[in-house]
Write an enzyme that holds these catalytic residues in place. Sequence first.
Site, mmCIF file in Angstrom:
data_model
loop_
_atom_site.group_PDB
_atom_site.id
_atom_site.type_symbol
_atom_site.label_atom_id
_atom_site.label_comp_id
_atom_site.label_asym_id
_atom_site.label_seq_id
_atom_site.Cartn_x
_atom_site.Cartn_y
_atom_site.Cartn_z
ATOM 1 N N LYS A 23 1.093 -1.379 -0.275
ATOM 2 C CA LYS A 23 0.152 0.009 0.078
ATOM 3 C C LYS A 23 0.684 1.363 -0.001
ATOM 4 C CE LYS A 23 -1.679 1.382 4.068
ATOM 5 N NZ LYS A 23 -1.576 3.108 5.093
ATOM 6 N N ASN A 24 1.901 1.310 0.582
ATOM 7 C CA ASN A 24 3.071 2.768 0.902
ATOM 8 C C ASN A 24 3.298 3.093 -0.153
ATOM 9 O OD1 ASN A 24 1.061 3.078 2.875
ATOM 10 N ND2 ASN A 24 2.626 1.643 4.433
ATOM 11 N N ARG A 92 -4.650 9.977 5.275
ATOM 12 C CA ARG A 92 -3.278 10.759 4.919
ATOM 13 C C ARG A 92 -2.303 10.597 3.367
ATOM 14 N NH1 ARG A 92 -0.233 14.122 8.221
ATOM 15 N NH2 ARG A 92 2.481 13.539 7.557
ATOM 16 N N PRO A 122 2.993 15.973 11.839
ATOM 17 C CA PRO A 122 2.732 17.750 10.681
ATOM 18 C C PRO A 122 3.431 17.906 9.512
ATOM 19 C CG PRO A 122 4.394 17.267 12.818
ATOM 20 C CD PRO A 122 3.609 15.781 12.738
ATOM 21 N N ASP A 124 5.849 19.663 8.304
ATOM 22 C CA ASP A 124 6.864 20.922 8.647
ATOM 23 C C ASP A 124 8.551 20.629 7.670
ATOM 24 O OD1 ASP A 124 7.079 19.284 11.272
ATOM 25 O OD2 ASP A 124 9.530 19.683 11.066
ATOM 26 N N VAL A 326 8.506 6.264 16.536
ATOM 27 C CA VAL A 326 8.532 6.850 15.459
ATOM 28 C C VAL A 326 7.058 8.137 15.864
ATOM 29 C CG1 VAL A 326 7.904 7.124 12.974
ATOM 30 C CG2 VAL A 326 9.326 5.110 13.750
ATOM 31 N N ARG A 396 -8.569 -0.423 4.909
ATOM 32 C CA ARG A 396 -7.058 0.594 4.571
ATOM 33 C C ARG A 396 -6.197 0.040 3.578
ATOM 34 N NH1 ARG A 396 -5.446 4.709 7.911
ATOM 35 N NH2 ARG A 396 -5.029 5.438 6.086
HETATM 36 C C1 EPZ Z 1 4.103 7.402 6.334
HETATM 37 O O1 EPZ Z 1 3.844 7.814 6.770
HETATM 38 C C2 EPZ Z 1 3.569 6.063 6.281
HETATM 39 N N1 EPZ Z 1 2.145 5.848 5.005
HETATM 40 C C3 EPZ Z 1 3.301 5.227 7.509
HETATM 41 O O2 EPZ Z 1 2.541 4.175 7.223
HETATM 42 C C4 EPZ Z 1 4.419 4.885 9.064
HETATM 43 O O3 EPZ Z 1 3.813 3.980 9.407
HETATM 44 C C5 EPZ Z 1 5.384 5.457 8.148
HETATM 45 O O4 EPZ Z 1 5.534 6.276 7.076
HETATM 46 C C6 EPZ Z 1 6.412 5.329 8.594
HETATM 47 O O5 EPZ Z 1 6.633 4.130 8.442
HETATM 48 C C7 EPZ Z 1 2.247 6.398 3.660
HETATM 49 O O6 EPZ Z 1 3.507 5.816 3.510
HETATM 50 C C8 EPZ Z 1 0.624 6.265 3.038
HETATM 51 P P1 EPZ Z 1 6.415 9.808 8.876
HETATM 52 P P2 EPZ Z 1 3.772 9.543 6.878
HETATM 53 O O7 EPZ Z 1 6.689 11.212 7.766
HETATM 54 O O8 EPZ Z 1 4.669 9.611 5.379
HETATM 55 C C9 EPZ Z 1 7.089 12.769 12.224
HETATM 56 C C10 EPZ Z 1 0.739 2.772 7.634
HETATM 57 O O9 EPZ Z 1 0.061 2.334 9.033
HETATM 58 N N2 EPZ Z 1 6.978 13.989 10.732
HETATM 59 O O10 EPZ Z 1 7.356 8.788 8.177
HETATM 60 O O11 EPZ Z 1 3.116 10.337 7.385
HETATM 61 C C11 EPZ Z 1 5.576 12.621 12.413
HETATM 62 O O12 EPZ Z 1 4.691 12.971 13.255
HETATM 63 C C12 EPZ Z 1 0.806 3.840 7.781
HETATM 64 O O13 EPZ Z 1 0.318 1.803 6.760
HETATM 65 C C13 EPZ Z 1 6.905 15.301 11.113
HETATM 66 O O14 EPZ Z 1 7.805 15.697 12.621
HETATM 67 O O15 EPZ Z 1 4.959 9.210 8.203
HETATM 68 C C14 EPZ Z 1 6.222 10.844 12.466
HETATM 69 O O16 EPZ Z 1 6.329 11.644 14.142
HETATM 70 C C15 EPZ Z 1 1.080 4.740 9.350
HETATM 71 N N3 EPZ Z 1 6.619 15.996 10.163
HETATM 72 C C16 EPZ Z 1 7.373 10.558 11.913
HETATM 73 O O17 EPZ Z 1 7.793 12.125 11.185
HETATM 74 C C17 EPZ Z 1 6.921 15.945 9.042
HETATM 75 O O18 EPZ Z 1 7.179 17.074 7.708
HETATM 76 C C18 EPZ Z 1 7.591 9.746 10.397
HETATM 77 O O19 EPZ Z 1 6.393 10.460 10.148
HETATM 78 C C19 EPZ Z 1 7.150 14.572 8.253
HETATM 79 C C20 EPZ Z 1 6.526 13.778 9.578
#
Ligand code: EPZ
Length: 419
Positions: A23-24, A92, A122, A124, A326, A396
């Site tokens: 999916k991802n 998301r 977020p 950012d 994470v 999902r």
């Molecule tokens: C992707 O989400 C995946 N979703 C998530 O899978 C997965 O858990 C995650 O990566 C971590 O591997 C998809 O690929 C569609 P991140 P993403 O940006 O990109 C913080 C599932 O169940 N962060 O790597 O949203 C954030 O808050 C889903 O399939 C910031 O602070 O994850 C988090 O604590 C759930 N600022 C950490 O980084 C930002 O601008 C990791 O988030 C972006 C992220």
Amino acid sequence: MKEVFRITGGEALEGRVEVRGAKNAVLPMLAASLLTEEPVTVCDCPDITDVADMVEVLRALGAEVVCERGNITVKGVPRLTEIPPHLACAMRSSVFMLGALTAQCGEVRLFTPGGCRIGARPLDIHLDGLERMGAKTEYDENGVRCFADKLHGADIIMRYPSVGATENLVMAAVKAEGRTRLIGAAREPEIVSLVRLLRRMGADISGEGTPVISVTGVKELDGAVARPVPDRIVAGTVMAAVAVCGGRVELVGADPSVMGAVISPFLGAHTFLVEHGGRIVFESDGMLDATDVRTGPYPLFPTDMQAPFMACQCYAAGMSTMCETVFEDRFAHIAQLRKMGARIAVVGSTAFVDGSEGMRGARLEAADLRGGAGLAVAALGAEGESVLSGVRFIDRGYESMEKLFSSLGAKITRERVPE
Ligand code: EPZ
């Protein structure tokens, strides 16, 4: 009415499972199709609601989308630059349009992205990178807006290896003027799949799968066909169910080369695993060893496996620990596991799981995708019957989970019951 899973635990699991595309990986690959009007085909897409929602978003933006036996072909460029609120809130994954739409249309308005409630999430890192490439961004309680007449290359140091931000910034950079380097980029296999597609489309990218990804902008991109990496989280979730119930499963189409961290906590005195080519055979006698696990960015243990594996720890004799590094709020499933008799204490971002007591069926409520998967795994091993609601979250990311597990011998049905 709402849909629930009715699960009677205690059946050993036996059989084979076809692991589909991740999916991802599929979601960002579909977003990448917005970068060209030529046809882009993503093969082996799973039949899950996040993918169906993404197809709706692409159609709402004006693209022509044909879905044929898991192969999705997207043609045309977006006419709209605003994702319909009713769709953007659905998941998301609409965030993954940010980079492609800014690069292709020069502007995008994205309502507050929906999806799971697993923390603030977020944007950012996404917006900082886009601003360094020349975009103007606004972000408030209604959502995010991004404008750029022309994006230019930049060196972007990412404070955290965000998966989505890495994908968005790569997609923003492929047609930007000059070279972009993402320093501190995420290394997930799903990003490697996205880059493989972009390269087939004519993008000039190197370093995917490493902490430094370099992109040199090109004028135009062509159409292409690509297959996503198999879903390591779906494969890991099936392994968790076999570990809890005992039995033997053959995961056909799994890719062991990207599953090292997923597999290692399962290995112990009571399990047996063989991997070769695109297959993994996993056996367990259902008597698990206590483990200490810590989630982290790839290649560490994936946060998406945290809840499914914690379900295993509830059945492992002794004290296990699960440290979630994470997301800051990804323990919603613990309150539900406690209803089954799980003895779990949480200190900060670490859960201490005492698996010495048995687990019994209960009425359970999923609050997010992977938490729901973890509850289903726990219910499959419990004494007696469980009724799990919140199935819409599980749908999902898992194709008909009830069919998946009943094909292996589990007693699980999907039912419609009054709210
Ligand atoms: C992707 O989400 C995946 N979703 C998530 O899978 C997965 O858990 C995650 O990566 C971590 O591997 C998809 O690929 C569609 P991140 P993403 O940006 O990109 C913080 C599932 O169940 N962060 O790597 O949203 C954030 O808050 C889903 O399939 C910031 O602070 O994850 C988090 O604590 C759930 N600022 C950490 O980084 C930002 O601008 C990791 O988030 C972006 C992220």
